[in-house]
Motif scaffolding. Structure first.
Motif, PDB file in Angstrom:
ATOM      1  N   PRO A 307     -10.412   1.662 -38.471  1.00 45.27           N
ATOM      2  CA  PRO A 307     -11.205   2.635 -39.237  1.00 45.27           C
ATOM      3  C   PRO A 307     -12.709   2.480 -39.008  1.00 45.27           C
ATOM      4  O   PRO A 307     -13.458   3.452 -39.130  1.00 45.27           O
ATOM      5  N   SER A 308     -13.153   1.266 -38.666  1.00 40.41           N
ATOM      6  CA  SER A 308     -14.600   1.064 -38.533  1.00 40.41           C
ATOM      7  C   SER A 308     -15.140   1.710 -37.260  1.00 40.41           C
ATOM      8  O   SER A 308     -16.347   1.818 -37.077  1.00 40.41           O
ATOM      9  N   ILE A 310     -14.310   4.862 -36.433  1.00 42.11           N
ATOM     10  CA  ILE A 310     -14.408   6.302 -36.656  1.00 42.11           C
ATOM     11  C   ILE A 310     -15.715   6.630 -37.371  1.00 42.11           C
ATOM     12  O   ILE A 310     -16.017   6.083 -38.425  1.00 42.11           O
ATOM     13  N   GLY A 311     -16.477   7.506 -36.770  1.00 43.43           N
ATOM     14  CA  GLY A 311     -17.763   7.889 -37.343  1.00 43.43           C
ATOM     15  C   GLY A 311     -18.865   6.889 -37.058  1.00 43.43           C
ATOM     16  O   GLY A 311     -19.990   7.042 -37.532  1.00 43.43           O
ATOM     17  N   LYS A 312     -18.571   5.833 -36.287  1.00 47.69           N
ATOM     18  CA  LYS A 312     -19.593   4.815 -36.019  1.00 47.69           C
ATOM     19  C   LYS A 312     -20.705   5.373 -35.145  1.00 47.69           C
ATOM     20  O   LYS A 312     -21.883   5.197 -35.439  1.00 47.69           O
TER      21      LYS A 312
ATOM     22  N   ASP B  54     -27.346   2.014 -43.233  1.00 46.53           N
ATOM     23  CA  ASP B  54     -25.976   2.369 -42.863  1.00 46.53           C
ATOM     24  C   ASP B  54     -24.995   1.363 -43.440  1.00 46.53           C
ATOM     25  O   ASP B  54     -24.362   0.604 -42.734  1.00 46.53           O
ATOM     26  N   GLU B  56     -22.238   1.955 -45.054  1.00 44.51           N
ATOM     27  CA  GLU B  56     -20.832   2.327 -44.922  1.00 44.51           C
ATOM     28  C   GLU B  56     -20.205   1.623 -43.721  1.00 44.51           C
ATOM     29  O   GLU B  56     -19.076   1.143 -43.775  1.00 44.51           O
ATOM     30  N   GLN B  57     -20.954   1.560 -42.630  1.00 50.01           N
ATOM     31  CA  GLN B  57     -20.456   0.928 -41.417  1.00 50.01           C
ATOM     32  C   GLN B  57     -20.154  -0.561 -41.653  1.00 50.01           C
ATOM     33  O   GLN B  57     -19.117  -1.064 -41.256  1.00 50.01           O
ATOM     34  N   LYS B  60     -17.051  -0.950 -43.725  1.00 48.23           N
ATOM     35  CA  LYS B  60     -15.834  -0.801 -42.920  1.00 48.23           C
ATOM     36  C   LYS B  60     -15.581  -2.050 -42.085  1.00 48.23           C
ATOM     37  O   LYS B  60     -14.446  -2.481 -41.916  1.00 48.23           O
ATOM     38  N   GLN B  61     -16.655  -2.611 -41.554  1.00 50.45           N
ATOM     39  CA  GLN B  61     -16.467  -3.801 -40.725  1.00 50.45           C
ATOM     40  C   GLN B  61     -16.035  -5.007 -41.554  1.00 50.45           C
ATOM     41  O   GLN B  61     -15.331  -5.873 -41.063  1.00 50.45           O
ATOM     42  N   ARG B  64     -12.489  -5.466 -41.575  1.00 49.89           N
ATOM     43  CA  ARG B  64     -11.855  -6.047 -40.390  1.00 49.89           C
ATOM     44  C   ARG B  64     -11.621  -7.543 -40.545  1.00 49.89           C
ATOM     45  O   ARG B  64     -10.827  -8.118 -39.828  1.00 49.89           O
TER      46      ARG B  64
END
Lengths: 574, 180
Positions: A307-308, A310-312, B54, B56-57, B60-61, B64
């Motif tokens: 998911p990380s 997508i949109g990166k 940023d 959000e990025q 998301k990471q 992981r």
């Protein structure tokens, strides 16, 4: 299985339980107990002694990329482990599943700057999916089980298991019943239904749809589904460097590679398309060029298991988190047939106007051997003979190979992409050659990259690897940097002229066959001879020194602004 | 803009390093970070306040990371936020009465008195702590420390750790060998 074992024996048995048949490594103090145990497993667990741990790491990568299985490399603590770092970083960037097992100093002296102690789990935090520091033999079975699970599922990647010497030496009765319990690791395989429907809708109504196939198609084994989607809809397919072979490159819908050294018609198709379906690619900057100018007219559908991603880099209209094959299978259940003949014809017309490949084959007035002579001959031989793989290094020769060597099945074009690791090819090809002894493995590399890791030719000899054929595109420069210096820095060739030994003699010194080729007329024979020879061969192709890779998108430009020739750069307007 | 991120993670050695490493990689400066246990054994909860564009990025990471269970950017959610500050204030006898009066207004309390100083403790919204510090400043601050904020979403929406660690079957397994 209730007998006592040393931790080292438990490591070997844990590897066998994961289906490992070969490991690449080098012994040293802290991993000696493992090497002491290894002969107990002769016949089931093959050890390939590399000459440098970086080579062992790349060999594990090559093995993984060629087979789809997890590659394993072994090193001792300290310098052994740090030498693995380049290969681990490479595997991280290219999502290659490897498990690195490193010895560590005894838990009693951990953290005291003991001899050959390096905090390798600390060092590899940003370049592994996960890592373990194991200090008790009881923890080995589950750690190795989890390491293989993490490396091979979801988005594949490297996992490191650092095991202290005392944990390898201690004797226990191993308990193999431990179950994987990773509550924070639940990769999504199935795509969201609603998003898939939206994707179908977009792909059905688009006037100029385009598919981009990336590494995810290869790793999920989605080639058949990709082909079905392309053929049912007539949507043309571009393949990234790591997507090469996802759709056979001789397929009528296969367009070629996009990006910095992509063909003009491919990049133009991207700039013109109104819907772009990216399957398992990560929109690397080498693909997108300047992101704000990338695919300006496109609504982007992005399928990725991570998911990380997508949109990166690129704004996405329809994000679909999932495994490429699973998502494509669902998508195909709803995707109606359509055709894109007019759009495809338009792209083919652009291709006819900007004939990149033919441009290369137009010989300049020189008697020198041109790099493209080698590629043309190799490509022809490969298509005729089949049953071969190409492993390339990093630089000009790599981009020529991506452009000029047709890949007709997945996992047959192996290279270092994201990390751009020079020195990758020879050891990675060693791994691929050991995995596939009945295939011919061609290395294409430059004289610069070859000189970084050619010590593994000694491994090739010692292991009696007979199916490795090395084509050195020898131009006496670090060619890609030289090309940039020529095009963008007014030919200021700083640090790029490069000498080397006579590579054919070097090959002979390693006990292999060495051949030198200086003229175009010798190329076909040399390649045929190497292919037919029962043994590994190095061919030193002495090519014209200052040939460039075209097209090229200059740094910071959009992929619509390509240079197709020098010295008077001619931007292709879009 | 400042973001408040709440993350649940397995209580393993090295997890903090992995999380912090992600922020460091992007050169984000961590404003405050608090970690502690939750209602579920084996699960810790982290509140991270960062300045970044940023976020959000990074969020998301964070997912992981194998040991990270749940991550939320609660910046725009209705939350209860709290922070504790301990402040050693210059307080000769002549100033003590006034300082104690100020503390009373803010709900702070004196927790130690020395010959020339007092340690006061305040718990509250981070902005409240800021205001208190402004008022105490003129007395002369000798030493000050803040815990960094912790945040919890109001109402029934929850971040229950237990939900994240229910035992499950092994994750979805695909054989890469077969896939190839």
């Amino acid at each position: 299985m209730s007998e006592e074992r040393t931790g080292a024996q438990i490591i070997c048995e844990a590897l066998l339980r994961e289906g490992v048949d070969v490991v690449f490594g080098i012994p040293g103090g802290a991993i000696m107990p493992f090497y002491h145990a290894l002969p107990d497993y002769t016949g089931s667990l093959r050890h390939v002694l590399c000459r440098h741990e970086q080579g062992a790491g790349h060999a594990a990568e090559g093995y993984a990329r060629a087979t789809g299985k997890v590659g394993v490399c072994i090193a001792t603590s300290g310098p052994g482990a740090t030498n693995l770092v380049t290969a681990i970083a490479d595997a991280w960037m290219d999502s290659t599943p490897i498990v690195a097992i490193t010895g560590q100093v005894s838990s009693l002296v951990l953290g005291t700057d003991a001899f050959q102690e390096t905090d390798i789990t600390g060092i590899t935090v940003p370049i592994t999916k996960h890592n373990y520091l194991i200090t008790r033999p009881e923890d080995i079975p589950l750690a190795i089980k989890e390491a293989f699970h993490i490396a091979s599922t979801g988005r594949p990647g490297p996992v490191l298991v650092d095991i202290t010497k005392d944990a390898q030496q201690a004797r226990i009765v191993p308990d193999w019943s431990g179950r994987i319990n990773l509550p924070g690791y639940r990769p999504t395989y199935t795509g969201n239904r609603r998003q898939i429907r939206e994707a179908v809708e977009l792909l059905t109504t688009a006037k100029k749809p385009l598919i981009m196939a990336g590494n995810g198609v290869i790793w999920s084994g989605a080639s058949a589904e990709l082909r079905e989607l392309a053929e049912r809809t007539g949507i043309p397919v571009v393949a990234t460097l790591h997507g090469k072979g996802a759709l056979p490159e001789d397929h009528p819908l296969a367009l070629g590679m996009p990006g910095m050294h992509g063909w003009v018609h491919v990049n133009r198709a991207i700039q013109e398309c109104d819907v772009l379906l990216n399957i398992g690619g990560r929109f690397d900057d080498r693909v997108t060029g300047k992101v704000s100018g990338f695919a300006p007219n496109a609504r982007v559908i992005h399928i990725d298991i991570d998911p990380s991603e997508i949109g990166k880099n690129i704004r996405t209209a329809v994000p679909i988190v999932g495994d490429a094959r699973t998502v494509l299978t669902s998508l195909l259940q709803e995707m109606p047939a359509r055709e894109c003949d007019e759009w495809l014809a338009h792209i083919r017309e652009m291709q006819a106007t900007h004939q990149g490949r033919q441009q290369y084959l137009k010989r300049p007035e020189t008697s020198m051997l041109m790099p493209h002579d080698v590629y043309a001959s190799l490509n022809k031989a490969m298509l005729e003979r089949g049953s071969c793989r190409v492993v390339t290094d990093v630089g000009q020769h790599q981009m020529w190979a991506a452009q000029l060597i047709d890949s007709v099945s997945p996992r047959t074009h192996i290279t270092s992409g994201g990390s751009g690791t020079m020195g990758f090819a020879v050891p990675a090809a060693l791994g691929a050659a050991i995995a596939n002894p009945d295939e011919t493995i061609w290395v294409i590399c430059g004289d610069g990259g070859f000189q970084m890791t050619n010590q593994e030719l000694a491994t090739v000899r010692q292991e009696n690897v007979r199916n490795l054929k090395v084509a050195i595109i020898n131009n006496g420069y670090l060619g890609m940097v030289r090309q940039w210096q020529e095009l963008f820095e007014n030919r200021r060739y700083s640090g790029t002229p490069l000498s080397g030994p006579d590579f054919s003699l070097l090959a002979q010194a390693y006990g292999l066959t060495g051949v030198r080729v200086d003229t175009t007329a010798q190329v076909d024979d040399a390649i045929r001879g190497a292919w037919d020879h029962d043994g590994s061969v190095v061919i030193d192709f002495r090519v014209e020194r200052e040939v460039n890779v075209f097209p090229i998108v200059p740094q910071g430009k959009s992929i619509g602004e390509m240079l197709t020739s020098a010295p008077e750069p001619m931007p292709v307007a879009i | 803009m400042k973001h408040t991120i709440v993350a649940l993670m397995q209580d393993h050695p090295g997890v903090l390093h992995r999380v912090v490493s992600l922020f460091r990689r992007r050169a984000y400066n961590i404003d405050s970070l608090t970690v502690g246990r939750t209602e579920t054994p084996g699960v810790s909860r982290m509140t991270i306040v960062i300045e970044g564009s940023d976020v959000e990025q990074v969020t998301k990471q964070l997912y992981r990371l194998i040991e990270v269970l749940k991550v939320s950017d609660v910046t725009s959610d209705p939350t209860v936020e709290r922070e504790i500050a301990l402040i050693k204030v210059h307080a000769p006898k002549s100033a003590r009465a006034e300082l104690v009066a100020v503390c009373t207004v803010f709900g702070a309390r004196a927790v130690d008195i020395g010959p020339n100083s007092m340690i006061v403790e305040i718990t509250g919204e981070p902005s409240e702590v800021d205001r208190f510090l402004d008022v105490v400043q003129p007395f002369g601050i000798k030493e000050m420390m803040r815990t960094g904020r912790i945040a919890m979403i109001r109402g029934s929406q929850s971040h229950q750790a237990a939900l994240e660690v229910e035992p499950r079957e092994d994750g979805p397994v695909t054989s890469l060998a077969l896939a190839g």
